[in-house]
Write a protein that holds these residues in place. Structure first.
Motif, PDB file in Angstrom:
ATOM      1  N   GLY A 356     -17.651  33.171  16.765  1.00  0.00           N
ATOM      2  CA  GLY A 356     -18.232  32.227  16.292  1.00  0.00           C
ATOM      3  C   GLY A 356     -17.925  30.734  16.235  1.00  0.00           C
ATOM      4  N   ALA A 357     -16.779  30.643  15.577  1.00  0.00           N
ATOM      5  CA  ALA A 357     -16.020  29.444  15.156  1.00  0.00           C
ATOM      6  C   ALA A 357     -15.622  28.744  16.778  1.00  0.00           C
ATOM      7  N   ILE A 358     -15.102  29.686  17.702  1.00  0.00           N
ATOM      8  CA  ILE A 358     -14.868  29.022  18.920  1.00  0.00           C
ATOM      9  C   ILE A 358     -16.002  28.371  19.698  1.00  0.00           C
ATOM     10  N   ASP A 359     -17.060  29.088  19.505  1.00  0.00           N
ATOM     11  CA  ASP A 359     -18.195  28.777  20.189  1.00  0.00           C
ATOM     12  C   ASP A 359     -18.618  27.316  19.741  1.00  0.00           C
ATOM     13  N   GLU A 360     -18.600  27.032  18.314  1.00  0.00           N
ATOM     14  CA  GLU A 360     -18.893  26.000  17.765  1.00  0.00           C
ATOM     15  C   GLU A 360     -17.696  24.818  18.225  1.00  0.00           C
ATOM     16  N   GLN A 361     -16.576  25.352  18.486  1.00  0.00           N
ATOM     17  CA  GLN A 361     -15.432  24.316  18.907  1.00  0.00           C
ATOM     18  C   GLN A 361     -15.845  23.827  20.231  1.00  0.00           C
ATOM     19  N   ILE A 362     -16.114  24.885  20.980  1.00  0.00           N
ATOM     20  CA  ILE A 362     -16.588  24.445  22.578  1.00  0.00           C
ATOM     21  C   ILE A 362     -17.412  23.249  22.648  1.00  0.00           C
ATOM     22  N   VAL A 363     -18.597  23.431  22.003  1.00  0.00           N
ATOM     23  CA  VAL A 363     -19.731  22.649  21.888  1.00  0.00           C
ATOM     24  C   VAL A 363     -19.360  21.240  21.407  1.00  0.00           C
ATOM     25  N   ALA A 364     -18.333  21.207  20.201  1.00  0.00           N
ATOM     26  CA  ALA A 364     -18.005  19.998  19.810  1.00  0.00           C
ATOM     27  C   ALA A 364     -16.940  18.997  20.619  1.00  0.00           C
ATOM     28  N   ALA A 365     -15.989  19.982  21.197  1.00  0.00           N
ATOM     29  CA  ALA A 365     -15.113  19.660  22.095  1.00  0.00           C
ATOM     30  C   ALA A 365     -15.558  19.147  23.438  1.00  0.00           C
ATOM     31  N   ARG A 366     -16.800  19.726  23.859  1.00  0.00           N
ATOM     32  CA  ARG A 366     -17.386  19.170  25.169  1.00  0.00           C
ATOM     33  C   ARG A 366     -18.054  17.763  24.868  1.00  0.00           C
ATOM     34  N   GLN A 367     -18.817  17.735  23.856  1.00  0.00           N
ATOM     35  CA  GLN A 367     -19.208  16.527  23.342  1.00  0.00           C
ATOM     36  C   GLN A 367     -18.254  15.427  23.197  1.00  0.00           C
ATOM     37  N   ALA A 368     -17.044  15.747  22.700  1.00  0.00           N
ATOM     38  CA  ALA A 368     -16.231  14.887  22.457  1.00  0.00           C
ATOM     39  C   ALA A 368     -15.491  14.317  23.864  1.00  0.00           C
ATOM     40  N   TYR A 369     -15.526  15.348  24.514  1.00  0.00           N
ATOM     41  CA  TYR A 369     -14.842  15.027  26.102  1.00  0.00           C
ATOM     42  C   TYR A 369     -16.029  14.022  26.575  1.00  0.00           C
ATOM     43  N   ASN A 370     -17.072  14.419  26.792  1.00  0.00           N
ATOM     44  CA  ASN A 370     -18.047  13.427  27.466  1.00  0.00           C
ATOM     45  C   ASN A 370     -17.974  11.929  26.947  1.00  0.00           C
ATOM     46  N   GLY A 371     -17.901  12.018  25.525  1.00  0.00           N
ATOM     47  CA  GLY A 371     -17.936  10.560  24.730  1.00  0.00           C
ATOM     48  C   GLY A 371     -16.717   9.861  25.073  1.00  0.00           C
ATOM     49  N   VAL A 372     -15.485  10.760  25.108  1.00  0.00           N
ATOM     50  CA  VAL A 372     -14.234  10.022  25.501  1.00  0.00           C
ATOM     51  C   VAL A 372     -14.313   9.296  26.955  1.00  0.00           C
ATOM     52  N   ARG A 373     -14.983  10.313  27.679  1.00  0.00           N
ATOM     53  CA  ARG A 373     -14.702   9.849  29.251  1.00  0.00           C
ATOM     54  C   ARG A 373     -15.835   8.733  29.479  1.00  0.00           C
ATOM     55  N   GLU A 374     -16.874   8.471  28.720  1.00  0.00           N
ATOM     56  CA  GLU A 374     -17.685   7.409  28.973  1.00  0.00           C
ATOM     57  C   GLU A 374     -16.991   6.090  28.310  1.00  0.00           C
ATOM     58  N   GLU A 375     -16.337   6.442  27.259  1.00  0.00           N
ATOM     59  CA  GLU A 375     -15.618   5.350  26.587  1.00  0.00           C
ATOM     60  C   GLU A 375     -14.283   4.944  27.412  1.00  0.00           C
ATOM     61  N   SER A 376     -14.004   5.622  28.153  1.00  0.00           N
ATOM     62  CA  SER A 376     -12.918   5.218  29.067  1.00  0.00           C
ATOM     63  C   SER A 376     -13.311   4.304  30.169  1.00  0.00           C
ATOM     64  N   LEU A 377     -14.546   4.467  30.583  1.00  0.00           N
ATOM     65  CA  LEU A 377     -15.024   3.732  31.532  1.00  0.00           C
ATOM     66  C   LEU A 377     -15.219   2.385  31.098  1.00  0.00           C
ATOM     67  N   LEU A 378     -15.420   2.135  29.908  1.00  0.00           N
ATOM     68  CA  LEU A 378     -15.601   0.594  29.177  1.00  0.00           C
ATOM     69  C   LEU A 378     -14.406   0.144  28.772  1.00  0.00           C
ATOM     70  N   GLY A 379     -13.216   1.005  29.099  1.00  0.00           N
ATOM     71  CA  GLY A 379     -11.987   0.255  28.696  1.00  0.00           C
ATOM     72  C   GLY A 379     -11.553   0.843  27.418  1.00  0.00           C
ATOM     73  N   ALA A 380     -12.285   1.595  26.435  1.00  0.00           N
ATOM     74  CA  ALA A 380     -12.047   1.709  25.314  1.00  0.00           C
ATOM     75  C   ALA A 380     -11.125   2.939  25.030  1.00  0.00           C
ATOM     76  N   ARG A 381     -10.950   3.766  25.866  1.00  0.00           N
ATOM     77  CA  ARG A 381      -9.989   4.832  25.930  1.00  0.00           C
ATOM     78  C   ARG A 381      -9.171   4.964  27.027  1.00  0.00           C
ATOM     79  N   THR A 382      -8.045   5.340  26.943  1.00  0.00           N
ATOM     80  CA  THR A 382      -6.975   5.579  28.127  1.00  0.00           C
ATOM     81  C   THR A 382      -7.108   6.829  28.742  1.00  0.00           C
TER      82      THR A 382
END
Length: 465
Positions: A356-382
């Motif tokens: 149960g906890a890992i399912d929540e972790q996967i959802v949050a981690a994927r959202q974080a990954y998508n956000g970081v990837r978008e931010e990297s396109l704008l130069g805000a993330r490495t």
């Protein structure tokens, strides 16, 4: 163009990891198939079945001690006395039987029967170990296969990201450091893939050792077995049915009888003997006279040990010590079974909570990954931020694979701890070894006739003749 390429780096890892499982062939091997193969292939089961047959023969031997012993004896003697030759030949038929021993043989028979029951319980325990080993091997192969698929997908995705980082460096959007970080991440992913492939090969070898063949495509595990209402009920079942407890109870009974047997050694013993013999003698001297003598004998023998130098009292004390030891062993075994039930029950709760906890972790981690990837396109993330976010998703998914396997295994560990992990209880639908068949064939200590023919049929049925 470059932004579009980054947005299409990969599909969600969950979908990629499950894609292979959705396309299973119709003849995929099931968990039941693995357990059946292990049951049929196990040399350990064959060994313990032979041990049980030997215990069955001990019961037959104990019974045979109550029966008469019939034997023939032939003898020839040549003598030369002061130059004269003489010879004699005799043939006798002798019978001996214990008429009364004040309970010795009766106790020996009871000991042998209890030993048979203890050995049967031990055989059930071995069966449980074999089936649990098959379950673990099956789940390990499935988990290792999923880990390989996950790591392969990671190598592919990180390879795309490494190529994208190289393209961005060439147009001056990022530095060489970003490219080096992507190179390092790709090398690490390849190393993880190699480790996962090695783990899969080891799991396959273990599966082959237990079942006699390498695994093919394995079907998803069936629904987990139904649990008792609560932990208390599970513990009660374990105390009633676990084969180690049943074995320990029988061994305790054997030790109790052993005390009685040691005490009975001091009792008298009455035996009867009977025999007939014929002797033919011939002397060369005196005209070579031959004589023939026929003799019939019958007798009773009553004996009792008066003094043994302390041997019999020592044997009696030793039997009492062994009785005390088996009583303590029974208590210890009951406590171990109780602990095993509790551990397996806790393992189920832990695995469920983890999933149960890992399912929540996967959802949050994927959202974080998508956000970081978008931010990297704008130069805000490495690039390193993107790789770290993806690694978090990967680790969460790998942990879920392990947790799901642990949940399945814990259910079968609980069945084993309760003494219910058997072919019969699981309803695997295959012929099983009948531990009573051989005993029934030899319990009367057969020699020939129809009983012997029945024993021959039993031996042929189990492939021993």
């Amino acid at each position: 163009m470059l932004g579009t390429r980054l947005r299409n780096l990969r599909k969600p890892l969950v979908a990629a990891a499950l894609a292979g499982a959705m396309a299973l062939p119709a003849q995929a091997e099931t968990l039941a198939d693995a357990m059946v193969a292990a049951y049929r292939h196990s040399a350990l089961l064959e060994q313990n079945r032979a041990v049980l047959r030997a215990a069955d023969e001990d019961a037959a031997t104990a019974l045979a001690a109550l029966r008469p012993i019939l034997q023939w004896v032939g003898e020839y003697t040549y003598q030369n006395i002061e130059g004269f030759d003489a010879n004699s030949a005799s043939l006798s038929l002798q019978a001996q039987m214990t008429l009364y021993d004040w309970g010795r043989n009766a106790i020996a028979i009871d000991i042998a029967k209890e030993s048979v029951l203890a050995t049967r319980a031990a055989l059930v325990g071995v069966e449980q170990d074999v089936l649990l080993g098959a379950v673990e091997a099956y789940l390990n192969v499935r988990s290792a296969t999923e880990q390989v698929e996950l790591q392969s997908n990671s190598v592919r995705v990180i390879g795309q990201e490494q190529q994208a980082a190289t393209d961005r460096f060439e147009v001056g959007e990022i530095t060489q450091t970003d490219v080096s970080q992507a190179d390092a991440a790709l090398a690490e992913a390849r190393a993880e893939l190699a480790t996962a492939q090695g783990d899969l090969q080891i799991a396959r070898e273990n599966y082959r050792a237990l079942t006699g063949k390498f695994p093919g495509t394995l079907a998803p595990p069936p629904p987990t077995p139904k649990l008792p209402a609560n932990l208390v009920a599970a513990r009660e079942i374990g105390q009633r049915t676990h084969p180690l407890i049943q074995q320990a109870k029988r061994e305790t009974a054997v030790s109790e009888l052993g005390v009685a047997a040691a005490a009975a050694e001091r009792n008298p013993e009455l035996t009867g003997t009977a025999g007939i013999s014929t002797t033919r003698s011939k002397s060369i001297s005196g005209g070579g006279v031959s004589t023939t003598t026929d003799v019939g004998t019958i007798g009773l023998n009553l004996s009792q040990t008066i003094y043994s130098g302390g041997r019999l009292p020592s044997a009696h004390r030793k039997a009492m010590a062994q009785r005390d030891a088996t009583r303590s062993s029974l208590l210890h075994t009951a406590r171990q079974v109780d602990q095993a039930v509790g551990n397996a029950w806790a393992g189920i709760d832990v695995a469920r909570a983890q999933i149960g906890a890992i399912d929540e972790q996967i959802v949050a981690a994927r959202q974080a990954y998508n956000g970081v990837r978008e931010e990297s396109l704008l130069g805000a993330r490495t690039t390193l931020d993107v790789l770290d976010a993806e690694q978090s998703v990967l680790e969460a998914m790998a942990n879920k694979i392990t947790a799901e396997a642990n949940l399945q295994l814990a259910h079968y560990q609980l069945l084993s701890a309760m003494g219910l992990l058997t072919v019969e209880n699981l309803k695997l639908g295959i012929p099983t070894y009948d531990p009573t068949a051989y005993y029934n064939a030899v319990q009367d200590a057969p020699f020939t006739s129809r009983q012997g023919e029945s024993l021959d049929r039993v031996l042929r049925a189990i492939g021993k003749q």
